[in-house]
Design a protein around this motif. Structure first.
Motif, PDB file in Angstrom:
ATOM      1  N   GLY A   1       0.803  -1.204   0.000  1.00 28.75           N
ATOM      2  CA  GLY A   1       0.000   0.000   0.000  1.00 28.75           C
ATOM      3  C   GLY A   1       0.844   1.266   0.000  1.00 28.75           C
ATOM      4  N   ASN A   2       2.145   1.128  -0.066  1.00 26.31           N
ATOM      5  CA  ASN A   2       3.007   2.296  -0.254  1.00 26.31           C
ATOM      6  C   ASN A   2       3.371   2.339  -1.735  1.00 26.31           C
ATOM      7  OD1 ASN A   2       5.492   3.817  -0.623  1.00 26.31           O
ATOM      8  ND2 ASN A   2       5.549   3.931   1.601  1.00 26.31           N
ATOM      9  N   ALA A   3       3.044   3.471  -2.375  1.00 20.96           N
ATOM     10  CA  ALA A   3       3.192   3.542  -3.823  1.00 20.96           C
ATOM     11  C   ALA A   3       4.610   3.196  -4.273  1.00 20.96           C
ATOM     12  CB  ALA A   3       2.796   4.934  -4.306  1.00 20.96           C
ATOM     13  N   TRP A   4       5.632   3.631  -3.521  1.00 17.24           N
ATOM     14  CA  TRP A   4       7.013   3.429  -3.950  1.00 17.24           C
ATOM     15  C   TRP A   4       7.578   2.106  -3.439  1.00 17.24           C
ATOM     16  CZ3 TRP A   4       8.766   6.530  -7.629  1.00 17.24           C
ATOM     17  CH2 TRP A   4       8.107   7.767  -7.793  1.00 17.24           C
ATOM     18  N   GLY A   5       6.884   1.498  -2.502  1.00 14.93           N
ATOM     19  CA  GLY A   5       7.388   0.290  -1.868  1.00 14.93           C
ATOM     20  C   GLY A   5       7.675  -0.823  -2.859  1.00 14.93           C
ATOM     21  N   ALA A   6       6.739  -1.046  -3.785  1.00  9.67           N
ATOM     22  CA  ALA A   6       6.885  -2.157  -4.726  1.00  9.67           C
ATOM     23  C   ALA A   6       8.158  -2.009  -5.553  1.00  9.67           C
ATOM     24  CB  ALA A   6       5.665  -2.232  -5.632  1.00  9.67           C
ATOM     25  N   ILE A   7       8.509  -0.762  -5.889  1.00 15.32           N
ATOM     26  CA  ILE A   7       9.725  -0.523  -6.680  1.00 15.32           C
ATOM     27  C   ILE A   7      10.964  -0.875  -5.865  1.00 15.32           C
ATOM     28  CG2 ILE A   7      11.143   1.291  -7.708  1.00 15.32           C
ATOM     29  CD1 ILE A   7       8.671   2.507  -8.831  1.00 15.32           C
ATOM     30  N   LEU A   8      10.975  -0.414  -4.603  1.00 12.88           N
ATOM     31  CA  LEU A   8      12.094  -0.759  -3.722  1.00 12.88           C
ATOM     32  C   LEU A   8      12.222  -2.272  -3.599  1.00 12.88           C
ATOM     33  CD1 LEU A   8      11.770   1.769  -0.770  1.00 12.88           C
ATOM     34  CD2 LEU A   8      13.709   1.475  -2.308  1.00 12.88           C
ATOM     35  N   GLY A   9      11.084  -2.942  -3.353  1.00 15.16           N
ATOM     36  CA  GLY A   9      11.095  -4.395  -3.185  1.00 15.16           C
ATOM     37  C   GLY A   9      11.609  -5.097  -4.432  1.00 15.16           C
ATOM     38  N   ALA A  10      11.166  -4.616  -5.597  1.00 15.71           N
ATOM     39  CA  ALA A  10      11.563  -5.260  -6.849  1.00 15.71           C
ATOM     40  C   ALA A  10      13.061  -5.112  -7.091  1.00 15.71           C
ATOM     41  CB  ALA A  10      10.773  -4.652  -8.021  1.00 15.71           C
ATOM     42  N   PHE A  11      13.582  -3.909  -6.918  1.00 11.07           N
ATOM     43  CA  PHE A  11      15.021  -3.709  -7.138  1.00 11.07           C
ATOM     44  C   PHE A  11      15.843  -4.456  -6.097  1.00 11.07           C
ATOM     45  CE2 PHE A  11      13.731  -0.340  -9.989  1.00 11.07           C
ATOM     46  CZ  PHE A  11      14.715  -0.400 -10.956  1.00 11.07           C
ATOM     47  N   PHE A  12      15.368  -4.432  -4.853  1.00 11.80           N
ATOM     48  CA  PHE A  12      16.100  -5.100  -3.775  1.00 11.80           C
ATOM     49  C   PHE A  12      16.196  -6.602  -4.059  1.00 11.80           C
ATOM     50  CE2 PHE A  12      16.197  -7.118   0.468  1.00 11.80           C
ATOM     51  CZ  PHE A  12      17.371  -6.549   0.943  1.00 11.80           C
ATOM     52  N   LEU A  13      15.062  -7.225  -4.370  1.00 11.68           N
ATOM     53  CA  LEU A  13      15.072  -8.673  -4.566  1.00 11.68           C
ATOM     54  C   LEU A  13      15.773  -9.073  -5.862  1.00 11.68           C
ATOM     55  CD1 LEU A  13      11.779 -10.354  -3.357  1.00 11.68           C
ATOM     56  CD2 LEU A  13      13.992 -10.112  -2.257  1.00 11.68           C
ATOM     57  N   THR A  14      15.793  -8.168  -6.848  1.00  9.25           N
ATOM     58  CA  THR A  14      16.505  -8.484  -8.085  1.00  9.25           C
ATOM     59  C   THR A  14      18.015  -8.381  -7.890  1.00  9.25           C
ATOM     60  OG1 THR A  14      14.641  -7.532  -9.284  1.00  9.25           O
ATOM     61  CG2 THR A  14      16.618  -7.987 -10.559  1.00  9.25           C
ATOM     62  N   ALA A  15      18.431  -7.389  -7.099  1.00  7.64           N
ATOM     63  CA  ALA A  15      19.866  -7.150  -6.929  1.00  7.64           C
ATOM     64  C   ALA A  15      20.482  -8.057  -5.873  1.00  7.64           C
ATOM     65  CB  ALA A  15      20.097  -5.684  -6.545  1.00  7.64           C
TER      66      ALA A  15
END
Ligand SMILES: Nc1ncnc2c1ncn2[C@@H]1O[C@H](COP(=O)(O)OP(=O)(O)O)[C@@H](O)[C@H]1O
Ligand SMILES: [Mg+2]
Lengths: 256, 323
Positions: free
Chosen positions: B255-269
């Protein structure tokens, strides 16, 4: 005075239990009509049947002559049938103001595309929603809490927020399910005045389910009494209070 | 209503993304950034579904796969140009979600989770078994790179810049939806469905809309993935990948608009950083996930916001002390 709401011979069954049996309930235009009865009498179920949240086995619901029977809840809401809930149903993931803006959902015309492209229709709609919401918050006296998270409000104010949210929908008929539950006597008195102001200043027709008899007797124009899913009495507050069947239902109900 | 703030946030985000490659020592990492952008596109759409509307999809990797295979097949077997193939793949993915959503989203409960789980399994079987069409378990190669009006995105850097721009635009669209009548309806459904319904919200319609939209985003990500790797195989779109997208959303901050982006980059890297610890790589990966979930209940985005608040408080205190 013509009846705004006519719920006729409404029956609702849950499995083998008849929660409502051929119940009639009418609310005259511009009045406050109360629905009382012991716990489990079927009051909430009747509100659910009127708003379309439970399917009635038989019977009909008409609003200003228009047949609403069989319509889903959101279309009944769009026709102007708006309600509050016995157990609070706030949008706790939003601010107080956003809750009330959501109440105005049916009054806003713009679609998703206008929002994505930020078309003039979007700006107009959001300005309108904000203005409606602020005005409704002022009406119930919650203006200074507009930006607070809805879940952070004390209980009594959450009840007021539900009223403001319902008001924002510009209700033709407003159904209030035990709005005074959990309020202290002072808050209850203020609530009675608020409901009266809704009728007198906004022309809202009100159907009220409530256990607080001082409140009910004080503001109702007429009262319908339910017991075990059946209507056992109907009339002006004074008449109903004298009715021996009603007195027996309440004593026998073992509730008050 | 926050539009200028959203606009500058998305603009700043784009600048940040465009700067990142120049801070990296090794060009190899651009490919990690590309995969991060692609995962983020899916996760941002899924966040709208899970984090805002409160509906679970256990089959989002299948939508990514559908987009990838559709665009891959259209450009190879049918010989379509890439751009119309991508558009068609996205429409197809959205249509598939719509068809799944119609019967399941009318019912309340976990029907969507069950249906998407089943859909994911079926899609996996088709990818693996329809060998003539899909190449089976080993997939198929020869998918062309993207070319728009004569400009070929044939270097990693140019493709990355395109994806960064798309992601920034997607974020802006996302924010615009959230801050509208429809966005409020979605959030209302999350916490009090009955009340939303009684305020005139067409709950089934709103759920169908957000599910279709999020699947469309997944399909776009999949198509862009296919035209980057020039190769697709079923193993990239299995159930575990669906779970991973959910973890991105949850870990980033539901529910945090930017959270999904952080999660995606974090788990990819993360796997790239853990590569140095060969033997215990998987254990570390799991451990980091568990610790983040335990100590960051509001996800990475919530944790960062808290940290920022603390830093600011300390700075203010320091300034007050000096003054
Ligand atoms: N969803 C339901 N499923 C089964 N039984 C129900 C349901 N809702 C209400 N009932 C039953 O219907 C009867 C009337 O309940 P209700 O309308 O809530 O009463 P009231 O609001 O007057 O206290 C009760 O016997 C209650 O247990
Ligand atoms: Mg009740």
């Amino acid at each position: 005075m013509a009846d705004l709401l006519q719920a006729s011979a409404v029956s609702v069954r849950f499995g083998g239990v008849a929660a409502l049996s051929e119940a009639d309930f009418t609310v005259p235009q511009g009045r406050i009509a109360s629905l009382i009865g012991p716990n489990g009498a079927g009051k909430t179920t009747l509100f659910n049947a009127i708003t379309g949240m439970v399917a009635a086995a038989s019977g009909s619901v008409r609003l200003a002559g228009r047949d609403l029977t069989g319509l889903p809840p959101h279309l009944r809401a769009r026709a102007g049938v708006v309600r509050t809930f016995q157990n609070l149903q706030l949008f706790t993931n939003m601010s107080v103001l956003e809750n009330v803006m959501t109440g105005a959902h049916r009054r806003l015309g713009y679609g998703v595309l206008a929002a994505v492209l930020k078309l003039p229709a979007y700006w107009r709609g959001e300005r309108e929603a904000g203005a409606i919401a602020r005005e409704c918050l002022a009406f119930v006296g919650l203006s200074d809490l507009a930006d607070a998270p809805a879940g952070d409000l004390p209980y009594g104010k959450q009840r007021l927020l539900e009223m403001a949210r319902a008001l924002a929908a510009d209700p033709v008929l407003l159904l209030l399910d035990e709005p005074a539950a959990g309020l202290n006597p002072r808050e209850t008195k203020a609530l009675g005045q608020l409901i009266r102001r809704m009728r007198d200043e906004r022309g809202v027709t009100v159907a009220l389910v409530e256990h607080d008899m001082d409140l009910v007797m004080g503001i109702s124009d007429e009262i319908t009494v339910l017991s075990f899913g059946r209507v056992i009495a109907r009339g002006a507050p004074g008449e109903v209070q004298q009715n021996p069947e009603v007195v027996a239902a309440y004593l026998g109900g073992g509730e008050e | 209503m926050g539009f200028s703030r959203d606009l500058s946030a998305c603009g700043g985000f784009l600048v940040l993304l465009l700067t990142l490659p120049h801070l990296l020592a090794n060009d190899y990492y651009i490919s990690v950034l590309i995969l991060g952008c692609l995962a983020a596109m899916t996760a941002v759409g899924l966040n709208l579904l899970i984090g805002f509307a409160g509906q679970i999809s256990l089959g989002h990797a299948a939508f990514v796969g559908l987009g990838a295979y559709a665009s891959g097949l259209l450009t190879t077997l049918a010989g379509w140009p890439v751009l119309p193939a991508i558009v068609c793949a996205v429409a197809l993915t959205g249509a598939a979600a719509w068809l799944i959503g119609i019967p399941t989203l009318k019912l309340s409960g976990h029907y969507l989770a069950m249906a998407t789980l089943g859909f994911g399994i079926i899609v996996s079987i088709v990818f693996n078994e329809a060998v003539d069409l899909t190449g089976g378990p080993s997939g198929f190669v020869g998918i062309p790179r993207l070319e728009i009006f004569g400009f070929a995105f044939d270097t990693d850097l140019s493709y990355y810049r395109l994806l960064a721009a798309l992601l920034a635009v997607q974020m802006l669209v996302f924010q615009n939806v959230i801050r509208s009548r429809a966005g409020r309806a979605l959030r209302a459904i999350h916490t009090a469905e009955a009340a939303a319904r009684c305020m005139g919200v067409d709950v089934a319609g709103a759920k169908l809309f957000v599910f279709t939209l999020s699947a469309g985003a997944a399909g776009l990500s999949g198509a862009l993935y296919a035209h980057y790797l020039e190769f697709v195989a079923p193993s990239s779109f299995g159930f575990l990948h669906s779970v991973q997208y959910i973890v991105m959303v949850v870990l980033g901050g539901m529910g945090n608009a930017w959270g999904a982006i952080l999660g995606a980059f974090f788990l990819t890297a993360l796997p790239e950083f853990l590569r140095a610890f060969e033997d215990v790589e998987t254990v570390l990966y799991g451990g980091i996930l568990i610790l983040s979930m335990m100590f960051l209940p509001e996800g990475l985005a919530g944790g960062l916001a808290k940290l920022w608040g603390r830093v600011r408080a300390k700075r203010d205190a320091g300034e007050a002390g000096r003054g």
